[in-house]
Design an enzyme around this catalytic site. Structure first.
Site, PDB file in Angstrom:
ATOM      1  N   ALA A   1       0.812  -1.233   0.000  1.00 28.78           N
ATOM      2  CA  ALA A   1       0.000   0.000   0.000  1.00 28.78           C
ATOM      3  C   ALA A   1       0.838   1.272   0.000  1.00 28.78           C
ATOM      4  CB  ALA A   1      -0.958  -0.002   1.194  1.00 28.78           C
TER       5      ALA A   1
ATOM      6  N   ARG B   1       2.061   2.625  -2.548  1.00 32.24           N
ATOM      7  CA  ARG B   1       1.719   3.411  -3.748  1.00 32.24           C
ATOM      8  C   ARG B   1       0.617   2.672  -4.525  1.00 32.24           C
ATOM      9  NH1 ARG B   1       6.971   1.700  -7.405  1.00 32.24           N
ATOM     10  NH2 ARG B   1       5.904  -0.037  -8.455  1.00 32.24           N
TER      11      ARG B   1
ATOM     12  N   VAL C   1       5.900  -9.568   1.951  1.00 30.93           N
ATOM     13  CA  VAL C   1       4.749 -10.457   2.143  1.00 30.93           C
ATOM     14  C   VAL C   1       4.989 -11.876   1.628  1.00 30.93           C
ATOM     15  CG1 VAL C   1       2.949  -8.698   2.285  1.00 30.93           C
ATOM     16  CG2 VAL C   1       3.676  -9.543   0.040  1.00 30.93           C
TER      17      VAL C   1
ATOM     18  N   TYR D   1       2.272 -14.634 -14.114  1.00 28.59           N
ATOM     19  CA  TYR D   1       1.335 -13.688 -13.486  1.00 28.59           C
ATOM     20  C   TYR D   1      -0.102 -14.231 -13.534  1.00 28.59           C
ATOM     21  CZ  TYR D   1      -0.893  -9.094 -12.657  1.00 28.59           C
ATOM     22  OH  TYR D   1      -1.644  -8.055 -12.163  1.00 28.59           O
TER      23      TYR D   1
HETATM   24  N1  LIG Z   1      -2.135  -1.795 -12.572  1.00 25.48           N
HETATM   25  C1  LIG Z   1      -2.847  -2.698 -13.203  1.00 25.48           C
HETATM   26  O1  LIG Z   1      -3.174  -2.559 -14.386  1.00 25.48           O
HETATM   27  C2  LIG Z   1      -3.326  -3.936 -12.469  1.00 25.48           C
HETATM   28  C3  LIG Z   1      -4.250  -4.758 -13.128  1.00 25.48           C
HETATM   29  C4  LIG Z   1      -4.713  -5.901 -12.481  1.00 25.48           C
HETATM   30  C5  LIG Z   1      -4.258  -6.206 -11.218  1.00 25.48           C
HETATM   31  N2  LIG Z   1      -3.347  -5.393 -10.606  1.00 25.48           N
HETATM   32  C6  LIG Z   1      -2.891  -5.805  -9.275  1.00 25.48           C
HETATM   33  O2  LIG Z   1      -3.079  -4.753  -8.344  1.00 25.48           O
HETATM   34  C7  LIG Z   1      -2.108  -4.860  -7.307  1.00 25.48           C
HETATM   35  C8  LIG Z   1      -1.442  -3.513  -7.111  1.00 25.48           C
HETATM   36  O3  LIG Z   1      -0.767  -3.157  -8.314  1.00 25.48           O
HETATM   37  P1  LIG Z   1      -0.367  -1.657  -8.724  1.00 25.48           P
HETATM   38  O4  LIG Z   1      -0.797  -1.461 -10.124  1.00 25.48           O
HETATM   39  O5  LIG Z   1      -0.817  -0.703  -7.681  1.00 25.48           O
HETATM   40  O6  LIG Z   1       1.223  -1.822  -8.748  1.00 25.48           O
HETATM   41  P2  LIG Z   1       2.403  -0.973  -8.098  1.00 25.48           P
HETATM   42  O7  LIG Z   1       3.629  -1.589  -8.637  1.00 25.48           O
HETATM   43  O8  LIG Z   1       2.172   0.482  -8.284  1.00 25.48           O
HETATM   44  O9  LIG Z   1       2.263  -1.296  -6.520  1.00 25.48           O
HETATM   45  C9  LIG Z   1       2.603  -2.524  -5.963  1.00 25.48           C
HETATM   46  C10 LIG Z   1       3.111  -2.301  -4.556  1.00 25.48           C
HETATM   47  O10 LIG Z   1       3.444  -3.588  -3.994  1.00 25.48           O
HETATM   48  C11 LIG Z   1       4.662  -3.463  -3.297  1.00 25.48           C
HETATM   49  N3  LIG Z   1       5.350  -4.758  -3.207  1.00 25.48           N
HETATM   50  C12 LIG Z   1       6.009  -5.429  -4.189  1.00 25.48           C
HETATM   51  N4  LIG Z   1       6.542  -6.551  -3.704  1.00 25.48           N
HETATM   52  C13 LIG Z   1       6.223  -6.616  -2.390  1.00 25.48           C
HETATM   53  C14 LIG Z   1       6.508  -7.538  -1.349  1.00 25.48           C
HETATM   54  N5  LIG Z   1       7.242  -8.639  -1.568  1.00 25.48           N
HETATM   55  N6  LIG Z   1       6.022  -7.290  -0.117  1.00 25.48           N
HETATM   56  C15 LIG Z   1       5.293  -6.178   0.124  1.00 25.48           C
HETATM   57  N7  LIG Z   1       5.003  -5.261  -0.820  1.00 25.48           N
HETATM   58  C16 LIG Z   1       5.468  -5.478  -2.057  1.00 25.48           C
HETATM   59  C17 LIG Z   1       5.462  -2.457  -4.116  1.00 25.48           C
HETATM   60  O11 LIG Z   1       6.538  -1.884  -3.367  1.00 25.48           O
HETATM   61  C18 LIG Z   1       4.381  -1.449  -4.499  1.00 25.48           C
HETATM   62  O12 LIG Z   1       4.241  -0.434  -3.513  1.00 25.48           O
HETATM   63  C19 LIG Z   1      -1.145  -5.979  -7.728  1.00 25.48           C
HETATM   64  O13 LIG Z   1      -1.505  -7.183  -7.084  1.00 25.48           O
HETATM   65  C20 LIG Z   1      -1.399  -6.097  -9.219  1.00 25.48           C
HETATM   66  O14 LIG Z   1      -1.085  -7.390  -9.703  1.00 25.48           O
HETATM   67  C21 LIG Z   1      -2.874  -4.267 -11.204  1.00 25.48           C
END
Ligand SMILES: NC(=O)c1ccc[n+]([C@@H]2O[C@H](COP(=O)([O-])OP(=O)(O)OC[C@H]3O[C@@H](n4cnc5c(N)ncnc54)[C@H](O)[C@@H]3O)[C@@H](O)[C@H]2O)c1
Length: 246
Positions: free
Chosen positions: A12, A14, A63, A154
């Site tokens: 969370a 970002r 995590v 993924y």
């Molecule tokens: N952006 C998209 O288009 C999209 C689409 C479908 C699903 N999602 C899912 O939404 C979720 C959030 O994605 P987002 O777009 O905000 O991406 P993002 O990369 O902006 O944010 C992901 C966050 O997870 C943190 N993170 C990464 N590895 C970690 C770990 N091992 N332990 C704890 N924190 C960790 C990162 O530091 C980052 O703050 C993800 O699960 C992603 O798969 C995103």
């Protein structure tokens, strides 16, 4: 809508996770921001405390590490007394065609996207049972439903989350723990920043709403799933994708 509830939101610092934390805090929820980045988790917590006058705590946690997640949940219980809501949001991509995908690319994505959901859900389960209920919200993806070339790791992790969600909904529904998943389409965050413009343009042809989603579009559904409004909803996968996959 969530006054004096306590939510733990992973990844969370970002993006979508931060937007969910902000939406919850706005509704009076105390939030624990966990992220692999110490700086962003602490900063996010600080800004939410200042803005919304709720208790917010930022904790660096990986995590995908079982022990770290158990320690995190124990700390939340020690400091907040309960965990009402868990949002399993942390996730990464390491895209490649199967022909070129390395075992490391496969494993890393499964560990961070899928094993984390097991780790964190297990960590909050006893506190939720003791509390006679709770909400677990898992961030999957439409890619887990439809598959995507170049994203077999993924897609497998996100499909795994969907199966996990339905199983937990069945195991703990009678104990008042509701478990649902959100499957976002393409959302405007750093995760998709590196995709070529042509790829995005082609993609938008498949989206009836003809635009990318915003993190807040996902956060709105997370709020619904965390609040009393969804008291009779469990085991569901709600797509937030502008109609891309029907
Ligand atoms: N952006 C998209 O288009 C999209 C689409 C479908 C699903 N999602 C899912 O939404 C979720 C959030 O994605 P987002 O777009 O905000 O991406 P993002 O990369 O902006 O944010 C992901 C966050 O997870 C943190 N993170 C990464 N590895 C970690 C770990 N091992 N332990 C704890 N924190 C960790 C990162 O530091 C980052 O703050 C993800 O699960 C992603 O798969 C995103």
């Amino acid at each position: 809508m969530l006054k004096d509830k306590v939510a733990l939101i992973t990844g969370a610092g970002r993006g979508i996770g931060y937007s969910i934390a902000e939406k919850f805090a706005k509704e009076g929820c105390h939030v624990v921001i966990c992220d692999i980045s110490e700086e962003s988790s602490v900063q996010a917590a600080q800004s939410l405390t200042e803005k919304y006058k709720v208790r917010a705590l930022g904790v660096k946690t990986d995590v995908s590490n079982f022990e770290e997640t158990q320690k995190l949940a124990a700390r939340v219980i020690a400091e907040f007394g309960k965990i009402d809501i868990l949002v399993n949001n942390a996730g990464i991509t390491k895209d490649n065609l199967l022909l070129r995908m390395t075992p490391e690319e496969w494993q890393k994505v499964i560990e961070i996207n899928l094993n984390s959901v097991f780790n964190c859900s297990k960590a909050v389960l006893r506190p939720m049972l003791k509390n006679k209920g709770g909400r677990i919200i898992n961030i999957a993806s439409v890619v887990g439903v439809m598959g995507n070339a170049g994203q077999s790791n993924y897609a497998a992790s996100k499909a795994g989350i969907i199966g996990f969600t339905k199983s937990i909904a069945k195991e703990y529904g009678s104990k008042g723990i509701l478990c649902n998943a959100i499957a976002p389409g393409f959302i405007n965050t750093k995760m998709i920043e590196t995709l070529p413009k042509e790829y995005i343009d082609n993609l938008l042809n498949l989206v009836p709403l003809k635009k990318l989603g915003e993190p807040e579009d996902v956060a709105n559904i997370a709020l619904f799933l965390a609040a009393d409004l969804s008291a009779y909803v469990t085991g569901q996968v709600i797509k937030v994708d502008g109609g891309m996959v029907m």
